[in-house]
Scaffold this active site. Structure first.
Site, short mmCIF file in Angstrom:
data_model
loop_
_atom_site.label_atom_id
_atom_site.label_comp_id
_atom_site.label_asym_id
_atom_site.label_seq_id
_atom_site.Cartn_x
_atom_site.Cartn_y
_atom_site.Cartn_z
N GLY A 13 0.79 -1.22 0.00
CA GLY A 13 0.00 0.00 0.00
C GLY A 13 0.83 1.28 0.00
N THR A 15 1.66 3.27 -2.46
CA THR A 15 1.05 4.34 -3.26
C THR A 15 -0.16 4.93 -2.55
OG1 THR A 15 1.78 3.25 -5.29
CG2 THR A 15 0.03 4.90 -5.49
N LYS A 36 7.42 8.94 -8.40
CA LYS A 36 7.54 7.48 -8.51
C LYS A 36 8.58 7.26 -9.59
CE LYS A 36 6.10 3.08 -8.13
NZ LYS A 36 5.89 2.28 -6.91
N GLY A 109 8.51 -1.56 -5.20
CA GLY A 109 8.62 -2.81 -4.45
C GLY A 109 9.17 -2.57 -3.05
N ASN A 166 -0.30 -0.08 7.60
CA ASN A 166 -1.43 0.01 6.68
C ASN A 166 -2.28 -1.24 6.81
OD1 ASN A 166 -3.08 1.00 4.61
ND2 ASN A 166 -1.88 -0.07 3.04
#
Length: 207
Positions: A13, A15, A36, A109, A166
């Site tokens: 999670g 992003t 990114k 990743g 998260n």
């Protein structure tokens, strides 16, 4: 409020959390944008960060290197027979860093994912020299994954600014209900936030 976000794994999670941070910081009055540097597969992560920052910079600035093959960057570079343009990443980072007071960079990743044969996400984070925030999927196994990641960050002489837990599912269980307290007990870095299932916003304090 400048961070490099890494994760204990892919799919934790990053992003989602990065977008929450960007929106919260912009709401608090900062000019935060997200980067990114490398996408593999589709460009959805970059598009999410782009939208979270109200398209303040171009999508190609958000994401300068895009491999279409959905695997680790090193794997994708072999399949596509091209090297990632690290100089382009460095140039975009320096230019955007100079233009914005606040920047959230999302890795690809996990912490040691290879970008080239001898260069990993950890090396990219070291070059950017931003405090590192580790996004952790709150589930069974999170303790081991988090301790290993933070240990590696510190072993490289880098700063871990904290952890963001998260929650990837709606209901608590034995692990998800205790992971935070155990991490706070074992680590010398703070748990900055615990993001609940489908949480729509974060509250941040900006000095």
């Amino acid at each position: 409020m400048n961070y490099f976000l890494t994760g204990t794994d892919t799919g934790v999670g990053k992003t989602y959390v990065a977008a929450l941070l960007i929106r919260a910081l912009r709401k608090a009055g900062l000019d935060t944008v997200g980067l990114k540097p490398i996408c593999c597969g589709d460009r959805a992560d970059a598009e999410t960060l782009h939208a979270a920052a109200d398209a303040a910079i171009s999508i190609d600035d958000v994401n300068p290197v895009w491999f279409r093959f959905p695997a680790a960057p090193y794997t994708a570079s072999i399949v596509e027979s091209r090297l990632p343009d690290l100089d382009q990443i460095r140039d975009r980072y320096q230019r955007i860093r100079a233009a914005h007071r606040s920047l959230i960079v999302e890795g690809v990743g996990g912490w040691l994912v290879p970008i080239t044969h001898q260069y990993s996400v950890a090396d990219l984070a070291a070059e950017f020299a931003l405090p590192i925030v580790v996004v952790v999927a709150n589930k069974l196994g999170a303790l081991n994954h988090t301790l290993l990641t933070v240990e590696s960050i510190h072993a490289r002489g880098l700063t871990c600014a904290g952890i963001i837990l998260n929650n990837l599912s709606p209901g608590p269980d034995a692990a998800t209900s205790t992971n935070r307290s155990i991490l706070e007990d074992l680590l010398q870095v703070p748990v900055l936030h615990e993001v609940e299932w489908q949480q729509a916003a974060l509250t941040v304090s900006v000095a």
